[in-house]
Design an enzyme around this catalytic site. Structure first.
Site, mmCIF file in Angstrom:
data_model
loop_
_atom_site.group_PDB
_atom_site.id
_atom_site.type_symbol
_atom_site.label_atom_id
_atom_site.label_comp_id
_atom_site.label_asym_id
_atom_site.label_seq_id
_atom_site.Cartn_x
_atom_site.Cartn_y
_atom_site.Cartn_z
ATOM 1 C CG ASP A 74 3.411 -11.258 -13.856
ATOM 2 O OD1 ASP A 74 4.579 -10.821 -13.903
ATOM 3 O OD2 ASP A 74 2.710 -11.178 -12.821
ATOM 4 C CD GLU A 130 5.408 -6.825 -9.627
ATOM 5 O OE1 GLU A 130 5.620 -5.947 -8.764
ATOM 6 O OE2 GLU A 130 4.410 -6.807 -10.386
#
Length: 365
Positions: A74, A130
């Protein structure tokens, strides 16, 4: 390591935009990454979906895990970022949203594992949240790290390619004040001014910092009141705490949660606490020494090491008691910014370093 193949994989991954807060986009990125991983490793990953967020895990061998390679797919870049920040390679520099943080590191991890002659005991975990603070993947990360001899984190390197051997722990708080409203012109003395109480608390919180120990305590976004002619009855501010050691993180936590009101009639509530434990130097010392020895053997320049204030999922693996080495990913810079870039020549070198380090830790060189 074949640089052309690595660049092809990186182009495919970078051009699939994956902002953390867009579950569908992260799911699409996971499918692209799963296909790349299958192509390079000859194995399909497990797709672990938690609260709609997609994480991928490859496990090799039938014995207990020995080494965890950790990363995330991500990014902080919203959909449409490619229009003004396209993927491109110019000379020795590669650019694109999320290339440094941390899609190049993800590609390097896959190619490093692909280069191993024996993958037994190796786990690759690539998470999808994250940049949000790993709300759905933290428990997964800690379980995968538990009992491993090493956790190797493929986040981007520090300046000059240095490995990250220390990361500060992070604590996040909300300090909320309740006072009493009153008319600001007719009878302000009848109120309890939450803005004034907040001012007292902001100064008290800021005083908890210890620059000599590297502890930062930063009062951040603050709100109070409803109208300009009303004594504000409610207000709050956020607090960001960074500490190098667990002891310092605990000291600040005790002090913050013990705050008392200054104004008669005011009330204070504190929410939050430690979010990520520190990655302390002791957790990385032995692994860093091994990495330096591996670099010498491979004919690479000295790696160097750095202590940084930003956190990563390496904080979780260190907090789980697993020896952790971070910053093994791309060499470059500009994370989260328009200047984000990767040094092309270092991509295969770092992958080779990781492969050799994994082989040494597992004893399968």
């Amino acid at each position: 390591m074949d640089l052309r193949e690595m660049l092809a994989d990186l182009r495919e991954l970078v051009t699939c935009e994956s902002p953390s807060d867009d579950r569908a986009a992260v799911a699409r990125s996971a499918e692209v990454l799963a296909a790349i991983g299958h192509r390079r490793l000859g194995a399909h990953p497990e797709r672990i979906v938690i609260d709609g967020r997609t994480h991928l895990r490859w496990r090799f061998g039938y014995g207990p895990p020995r080494v965890l390679l950790l990363g995330h797919h991500d990014t902080v870049w919203p959909i449409g970022s490619l229009a003004h920040h396209p993927y491109e390679v110019t000379g020795e520099t590669l650019r694109g949203p999320g290339c440094f943080d941390m899609k190049a590191g993800v590609v390097q991890a896959l190619h490093a594992v692909a280069a191993l002659t024996n993958r037994a005991g190796v786990t690759v975990l690539i998470t999808g949240d994250e940049e949000l603070g790993s709300p759905t993947s933290r428990e997964l990360i800690e379980k995968e790290a538990a009992g491993c001899a090493a956790a190797l984190v493929l986040e981007g390197a520090a300046d000059g390619g240095a490995l990250k051997t220390e990361r500060k722990g992070v604590s996040l708080y909300a300090v909320r004040v309740t006072g009493r409203a009153a008319h600001a012109g007719l009878e302000p003395e009848a109120g309890v001014n939450s803005t004034v109480e907040l001012a007292h608390q902001v100064l008290a919180v800021q005083a908890l910092a210890d620059p000599a120990l590297g502890t930062t305590v930063v009062p951040a976004r603050m709100t109070a009141g409803t109208t300009t002619n009303t004594v504000p009855a409610r207000g709050e501010f956020a607090v960001d705490v960074r500490a190098r050691t667990t002891a310092e993180q605990r000291r600040v936590d005790v002090a913050l949660t013990s705050l008392a009101p200054v104004l008669p009639g005011a009330r204070i509530t504190i929410e939050g606490g430690p979010n990520r434990p520190p990655l302390e130097a002791a957790a990385s010392e032995a692994l860093y020494a091994r990495a330096e020895a591996v670099a010498v053997r491979l004919g690479l320049p000295p790696l160097g090491r750095a202590a940084v204030g930003g956190a990563s999922d390496g904080n979780f693996t260190a907090g789980a008691g697993t020896p952790t080495l971070d910053g093994l990913g791309a060499v470059g810079g500009g994370a989260h910014a328009p200047g984000e870039h990767v040094v092309v020549a270092e991509i295969p070198r770092r992958a080779a370093l990781v492969a050799a380090l994994v082989g040494e830790v597992t004893g399968s060189e």
